[in-house]
Design an enzyme around this catalytic site. Structure first.
Site, PDB file in Angstrom:
ATOM      1  N   GLU A 266       4.795   5.097   3.888  1.00 56.32           N
ATOM      2  CA  GLU A 266       4.211   6.368   4.329  1.00 56.32           C
ATOM      3  C   GLU A 266       5.309   7.214   4.976  1.00 56.32           C
ATOM      4  OE1 GLU A 266       0.994   7.990   4.006  1.00 56.32           O
ATOM      5  OE2 GLU A 266       2.462   9.458   4.672  1.00 56.32           O
TER       6      GLU A 266
ATOM      7  N   ASP B  45     -10.835  10.801  -4.876  1.00 59.08           N
ATOM      8  CA  ASP B  45     -12.069  11.577  -4.717  1.00 59.08           C
ATOM      9  C   ASP B  45     -11.968  12.847  -5.559  1.00 59.08           C
ATOM     10  OD1 ASP B  45      -9.933  12.295  -2.859  1.00 59.08           O
ATOM     11  OD2 ASP B  45     -11.275  13.931  -2.280  1.00 59.08           O
TER      12      ASP B  45
ATOM     13  N   LYS C 176      -2.880  21.528  -9.482  1.00 58.33           N
ATOM     14  CA  LYS C 176      -2.370  22.571 -10.396  1.00 58.33           C
ATOM     15  C   LYS C 176      -1.562  21.940 -11.529  1.00 58.33           C
ATOM     16  CE  LYS C 176      -2.150  26.140  -6.922  1.00 58.33           C
ATOM     17  NZ  LYS C 176      -1.372  26.503  -5.755  1.00 58.33           N
TER      18      LYS C 176
ATOM     19  N   GLU D 235       0.860  -1.194   0.000  1.00 58.27           N
ATOM     20  CA  GLU D 235       0.000   0.000   0.000  1.00 58.27           C
ATOM     21  C   GLU D 235       0.893   1.239   0.000  1.00 58.27           C
ATOM     22  OE1 GLU D 235      -3.545   0.086   2.402  1.00 58.27           O
ATOM     23  OE2 GLU D 235      -3.564   2.279   2.403  1.00 58.27           O
TER      24      GLU D 235
ATOM     25  N   ASP E 108      -2.182  12.031  -3.222  1.00 60.65           N
ATOM     26  CA  ASP E 108      -2.332  13.501  -3.269  1.00 60.65           C
ATOM     27  C   ASP E 108      -2.649  13.924  -4.702  1.00 60.65           C
ATOM     28  OD1 ASP E 108      -1.788  13.854  -0.540  1.00 60.65           O
ATOM     29  OD2 ASP E 108       0.349  13.660  -0.918  1.00 60.65           O
TER      30      ASP E 108
ATOM     31  N   THR F 299     -11.658   5.534   5.473  1.00 63.44           N
ATOM     32  CA  THR F 299     -10.536   6.138   6.215  1.00 63.44           C
ATOM     33  C   THR F 299     -10.903   7.561   6.625  1.00 63.44           C
ATOM     34  OG1 THR F 299      -9.475   7.082   4.269  1.00 63.44           O
ATOM     35  CG2 THR F 299      -8.853   4.830   4.845  1.00 63.44           C
TER      36      THR F 299
HETATM   37  C1  LIG Z   1      -4.444  12.062   0.636  1.00 65.07           C
HETATM   38  S1  LIG Z   1      -3.544  11.044   1.681  1.00 65.07           S
HETATM   39  C2  LIG Z   1      -4.456   9.500   1.620  1.00 65.07           C
HETATM   40  C3  LIG Z   1      -4.081   8.591   2.735  1.00 65.07           C
HETATM   41  C4  LIG Z   1      -4.697   7.185   2.695  1.00 65.07           C
HETATM   42  N1  LIG Z   1      -4.330   6.463   1.505  1.00 65.07           N
HETATM   43  C5  LIG Z   1      -6.192   7.206   2.859  1.00 65.07           C
HETATM   44  O1  LIG Z   1      -6.884   6.842   1.909  1.00 65.07           O
HETATM   45  O2  LIG Z   1      -6.671   7.580   3.919  1.00 65.07           O
HETATM   46  C6  LIG Z   1      -2.112  10.691   0.686  1.00 65.07           C
HETATM   47  C7  LIG Z   1      -0.975  10.053   1.473  1.00 65.07           C
HETATM   48  O3  LIG Z   1       0.087   9.691   0.593  1.00 65.07           O
HETATM   49  C8  LIG Z   1       1.321   9.962   1.228  1.00 65.07           C
HETATM   50  N2  LIG Z   1       2.331  10.120   0.170  1.00 65.07           N
HETATM   51  C9  LIG Z   1       2.479  11.170  -0.656  1.00 65.07           C
HETATM   52  N3  LIG Z   1       3.501  10.964  -1.501  1.00 65.07           N
HETATM   53  C10 LIG Z   1       4.006   9.738  -1.208  1.00 65.07           C
HETATM   54  C11 LIG Z   1       5.074   8.960  -1.728  1.00 65.07           C
HETATM   55  N4  LIG Z   1       5.838   9.413  -2.739  1.00 65.07           N
HETATM   56  N5  LIG Z   1       5.313   7.757  -1.175  1.00 65.07           N
HETATM   57  C12 LIG Z   1       4.545   7.299  -0.158  1.00 65.07           C
HETATM   58  N6  LIG Z   1       3.517   7.986   0.381  1.00 65.07           N
HETATM   59  C13 LIG Z   1       3.250   9.187  -0.144  1.00 65.07           C
HETATM   60  C14 LIG Z   1       1.066  11.218   2.031  1.00 65.07           C
HETATM   61  O4  LIG Z   1       1.976  11.371   3.091  1.00 65.07           O
HETATM   62  C15 LIG Z   1      -0.366  10.982   2.514  1.00 65.07           C
HETATM   63  O5  LIG Z   1      -0.398  10.343   3.759  1.00 65.07           O
END
Ligand SMILES: C[S@@+](CC[C@H](N)C(=O)[O-])C[C@H]1O[C@@H](n2cnc3c(N)ncnc32)[C@H](O)[C@@H]1O
Length: 225
Positions: A77, A162, A130, A52, A126, A200
């Site tokens: 993470e 989303d 932009k 994941e 994420d 989540t």
């Molecule tokens: C919008 S959150 C979604 C978290 C989770 N997947 C959920 O559905 O609740 C995106 C997550 O991806 C992590 N993230 C961003 N870039 C990443 C990368 N290059 N490698 C691993 N995690 C990353 C961020 O720290 C963040 O916790």
């Protein structure tokens, strides 16, 4: 290159002590020039290995690990508060089948043994809305190309977002990645979450703000194109 934050609120004592005492036993280390066989990370020989990417606070990863104790789970993470939250869940559930990489998932992808993964979850990455930040999006032609080398034949990837624009982007990336078969080609399938799903904190907030999730499930073809 990692974008986004690594730290949030100051951690409570429990989170701090889990990071100090438990994380070192579960942490995946990547060393220059070395490939990791994920099977070797677990004391049992896992029936499948799932990864994941960006597990956030770890709700989905912990739920999967509890539901499928015979499988091995790798979670990436870089956000330290999220890692602490997953460690709390692992401690509570006593699951033995999660290993954690606390940095950019691209680094881990470059260190995994070819064809060692059965399933990859990329849930609510994420969105980087932009245009000048599109190149930061985790879901890209390059990432899927990399995954073709890491998944076993018939290995699957679950994508969720989303963000409508990112969803359009994901569909285009999938369409252009000919080694993958789209298992969710029609619109009515995009809104259906998998059966082994959990809401989540992130998805809950999105829903409250009126953004619904879209899902894509793709599978590596056995014959490469
Ligand atoms: C919008 S959150 C979604 C978290 C989770 N997947 C959920 O559905 O609740 C995106 C997550 O991806 C992590 N993230 C961003 N870039 C990443 C990368 N290059 N490698 C691993 N995690 C990353 C961020 O720290 C963040 O916790």
């Amino acid at each position: 290159m990692l974008y986004g934050r690594r730290r949030g609120r100051v951690l409570k004592a429990e989170g701090k002590s889990l990071l100090e005492d438990v994380l070192p036993q579960l942490k995946i280390q990547c060393f220059e020039g070395q490939k990791i066989n994920p099977q070797d990370l677990f004391p049992h020989s896992p029936s499948q290995v799932c990864l994941e990417v960006g597990f956030g606070y770890g709700e989905h990863l912990a739920m999967q690990a509890e539901l499928y104790p015979q499988k091995g789970f790798l979670g990436c993470e870089p956000f330290v508060n999220g890692v602490a939250s997953l460690l709390q869940k692992i401690d509570k559930l006593k699951c033995q089948n999660i290993r954690i990489f606390t940095d950019d998932a691209h680094i881990l992808l470059n260190h995994l043994k070819p064809h060692s993964l059965d399933q990859v979850f990329i849930l609510f990455p994420d969105p980087w809305p932009k245009k000048r930040h599109f190149k930061r999006r985790f879901v890209s032609i390059e990432t899927l190309k990399k995954l073709t080398t890491l998944l076993k034949p018939m290995g699957e990837v679950l994508l969720a977002t989303d963000h409508q624009d990112y969803f359009e982007w994901m569909k285009e990336v999938v369409q252009n990645s000919l080694q993958f078969e789209n298992l969710t080609p029609t619109e009515n399938e995009w809104k259906i979450s998998p059966q082994d799903w959990i809401l989540t904190r992130y998805q809950d907030k999105a829903l409250k703000e009126g953004r619904v999730a879209n899902f894509l499930r793709i599978r590596l073809k056995t014959v490469s194109i």
